[in-house]
Design a protein around this motif. Structure first.
Motif, PDB file in Angstrom:
ATOM      1  N   ILE A 171       0.852  -1.192   0.000  1.00  0.00           N
ATOM      2  CA  ILE A 171       0.000   0.000   0.000  1.00  0.00           C
ATOM      3  C   ILE A 171       0.888   1.242   0.000  1.00  0.00           C
ATOM      4  CG2 ILE A 171      -1.674   1.301   1.380  1.00  0.00           C
ATOM      5  CD1 ILE A 171      -2.979  -1.252   2.114  1.00  0.00           C
ATOM      6  N   PRO A 172       0.708   2.107  -0.995  1.00  0.00           N
ATOM      7  CA  PRO A 172       1.576   3.288  -1.089  1.00  0.00           C
ATOM      8  C   PRO A 172       1.407   4.195   0.128  1.00  0.00           C
ATOM      9  CG  PRO A 172      -0.054   3.244  -2.893  1.00  0.00           C
ATOM     10  CD  PRO A 172      -0.263   2.015  -2.088  1.00  0.00           C
ATOM     11  N   GLY A 174       1.081   7.384   0.553  1.00  0.00           N
ATOM     12  CA  GLY A 174       0.018   8.392   0.522  1.00  0.00           C
ATOM     13  C   GLY A 174      -1.327   7.807   0.916  1.00  0.00           C
ATOM     14  N   LEU A 175      -1.593   6.605   0.463  1.00  0.00           N
ATOM     15  CA  LEU A 175      -2.851   5.963   0.804  1.00  0.00           C
ATOM     16  C   LEU A 175      -2.855   5.534   2.268  1.00  0.00           C
ATOM     17  CD1 LEU A 175      -5.605   4.828   0.093  1.00  0.00           C
ATOM     18  CD2 LEU A 175      -4.483   2.757  -0.752  1.00  0.00           C
ATOM     19  N   ASP A 178      -3.961   8.237   4.425  1.00  0.00           N
ATOM     20  CA  ASP A 178      -5.412   8.466   4.401  1.00  0.00           C
ATOM     21  C   ASP A 178      -6.158   7.383   5.178  1.00  0.00           C
ATOM     22  OD1 ASP A 178      -5.510  10.864   3.014  1.00  0.00           O
ATOM     23  OD2 ASP A 178      -5.472   9.903   1.054  1.00  0.00           O
ATOM     24  N   LEU A 182      -9.141   7.367   8.178  1.00  0.00           N
ATOM     25  CA  LEU A 182     -10.399   6.632   8.047  1.00  0.00           C
ATOM     26  C   LEU A 182     -10.599   5.677   9.222  1.00  0.00           C
ATOM     27  CD1 LEU A 182     -12.894   5.914   6.381  1.00  0.00           C
ATOM     28  CD2 LEU A 182     -11.474   4.368   5.014  1.00  0.00           C
ATOM     29  N   ALA A 196      -8.570  -1.063   2.425  1.00  0.00           N
ATOM     30  CA  ALA A 196      -8.364  -0.886   0.984  1.00  0.00           C
ATOM     31  C   ALA A 196      -9.294  -1.803   0.200  1.00  0.00           C
ATOM     32  CB  ALA A 196      -6.904  -1.155   0.612  1.00  0.00           C
TER      33      ALA A 196
ATOM     34  N   VAL B 220     -11.992  11.668   2.810  1.00  0.00           N
ATOM     35  CA  VAL B 220     -11.513  10.321   3.105  1.00  0.00           C
ATOM     36  C   VAL B 220     -10.180  10.133   2.401  1.00  0.00           C
ATOM     37  CG1 VAL B 220     -11.954   7.855   2.792  1.00  0.00           C
ATOM     38  CG2 VAL B 220     -13.842   9.406   3.392  1.00  0.00           C
ATOM     39  N   ASP B 223      -4.820  11.787  -1.185  1.00  0.00           N
ATOM     40  CA  ASP B 223      -3.819  11.455  -2.199  1.00  0.00           C
ATOM     41  C   ASP B 223      -4.459  10.499  -3.222  1.00  0.00           C
ATOM     42  OD1 ASP B 223      -1.692  10.572  -3.738  1.00  0.00           O
ATOM     43  OD2 ASP B 223      -0.303  10.479  -2.039  1.00  0.00           O
ATOM     44  N   ALA B 226      -2.116   8.001  -5.189  1.00  0.00           N
ATOM     45  CA  ALA B 226      -1.718   6.801  -4.451  1.00  0.00           C
ATOM     46  C   ALA B 226      -2.894   5.834  -4.348  1.00  0.00           C
ATOM     47  CB  ALA B 226      -1.233   7.181  -3.051  1.00  0.00           C
TER      48      ALA B 226
END
Lengths: 242, 242
Positions: A171-172, A174-175, A178, A182, A196, B220, B223, B226
DNA sequence: TGTACATCAGTGAACGCGCGTTCACTGATGTAC
DNA sequence: TGTACATCAGTGAACGCGCGTTCACTGATGTAC
């Protein structure tokens, strides 16, 4: 035996005065007429004058109920989110909380059923934005309502060990960042990989419904029920086992 | 040395007469102005009079080029499908045909890039339908163009053995029947399980792009690059390995 | 190469329509005493 | 319980606007001989 007061026959939550009660009723009638127009023409073509005409009122009278056309649209949007949120919550609540797979299927079907029976309200909230309309912040909370149900399923499934938390793909960064937010806000204990996957199947669900509603599988799919069942069952596997 | 004929400087495919050439150019200018209006207001608000105004013409002059507003919209829709079809084809062609995973990633990114740079044209074809507009049959063929590229990847991947054809989940009879038709028309040799996976990731792709464009992941996801990369990589795995 | 006629592009006025919103008003409903 | 006043709902006219489409027209471009 005491004489009943005039208010005794009305439900406790009803507004005190007759005027206020009539007002609430008419507000609803306006929204219902507007929803009917939505079904005819779509949101962009929604006209205050036509709504007033349908109700036998003069167009300026609507301004006692909604300060402008945009405010009426906002009310319809909020109602639509609440409506789909409610059917999703009920569908989920009808399944035992340990039955993660069944809960996912129930949620998915509830969204599709609602979308098919309210296509223009679905478009209002999940279709392309209405030209010239800017959604105010009032719509944010109701908009989250359906997705929160899925997140609840993820929380339960992870806590109960029904959802596989071992399978993970890269998982990158940046994600990941986030997903931290969440998880903090709405899905305590749910690892990145599962969040994800949740996002992945959730967007897939709406993609499937939109494609069906908007005819993008015309001449490809004829049995939409069978197609939907298969896709959603696939999503269930992905959600549970990665 | 012979004197060049007047037509010598124009490309061979150009229309013979000057009048026809001017006509073709103006037709394009009208469509470009209409596209610019689309970006301002959305399709429902597209107005012939405003397009004419932008071109310094009188509104009735447009009727020499398009018999009605709906015909102009149809032309924009066909152009939009062709535009996204073209970028997808090019992105796919830039990858070696044996690289199935890379081809899927290239296709996905091409769709997203195009959608982000042409959001209103994307909405025109993948968003909610325009009120009062009924798509004529002219739009069917161009609409299929992007999806045909993915089907080509599936055909190659199955033929080369890159795509796993063993993993299979139960497929309902109604869907199986539809997949027979799809295979016959556009995906020879691709088994049901792979076609079903293809439909799944394809709708997932458009769901992801629509959610991004329409702000459904506001607050949410921040990015989006990503996020998109991760989701599309996940889809690649699903496509290849089931 | 020149002329007569046909085709086409663009004009400007008009038709008939609908829209959102404002405003001064009338008459009914609710509230305070 | 009755009265005086305030609040509110709905009216009807008006403002200013934009829309798609039709139509008779002028003048320019293209075609046939």
């Amino acid at each position: 035996m005491p004489a009943p007061t005039p208010a005794a026959s009305s439900p406790p939550s009803a507004p005190a005065t007759a005027r206020a009660r009539v007002r609430a009723e008419l507000t609803n009638e306006i929204k219902e007429a507007a929803r009917r127009q939505l079904a005819d023409q779509g949101a962009a073509a929604l006209s205050l004058r036509a709504v007033a005409r349908e109700l036998g009122m003069v167009s300026s009278a609507l301004y006692r109920y909604f300060p402008s056309r945009d405010d009426l649209i906002t009310a319809l949007i909020v109602d639509a989110y609440d409506a789909v949120g409610l059917v999703v919550e009920r569908a989920d609540a009808a399944v035992a909380s340990g039955e993660v797979r069944a809960r996912w299927l129930a949620i998915s079907r509830a969204v599709r059923t609602w979308a098919r029976s309210h296509p223009h309200e679905y478009s209002l909230i999940y279709g392309s934005p209405i030209p010239g309309y800017a959604a105010p912040t009032d719509t944010i909370a109701p908009a989250a309502r359906p997705a929160l149900v899925l997140l609840g399923v993820l929380v339960d499934g992870v806590a109960a060990g029904t959802i596989d938390t071992n399978r993970s793909t890269p998982i990158p960064k940046g994600l990941r960042h986030d997903l931290v937010g969440l998880r903090r806000d709405a899905a305590p204990g749910v690892p990145d990989a599962v969040l994800a996957r949740g996002l992945w199947v959730w967007t897939q669900l709406f993609g499937t419904i939109s494609f069906e509603l908007y005819g993008h599988l015309h001449n490809v799919i004829h049995d939409y029920d069978a197609y939907f069942d298969e896709q959603v069952a696939r999503s269930a596997d992905l959600l549970l086992y990665g």
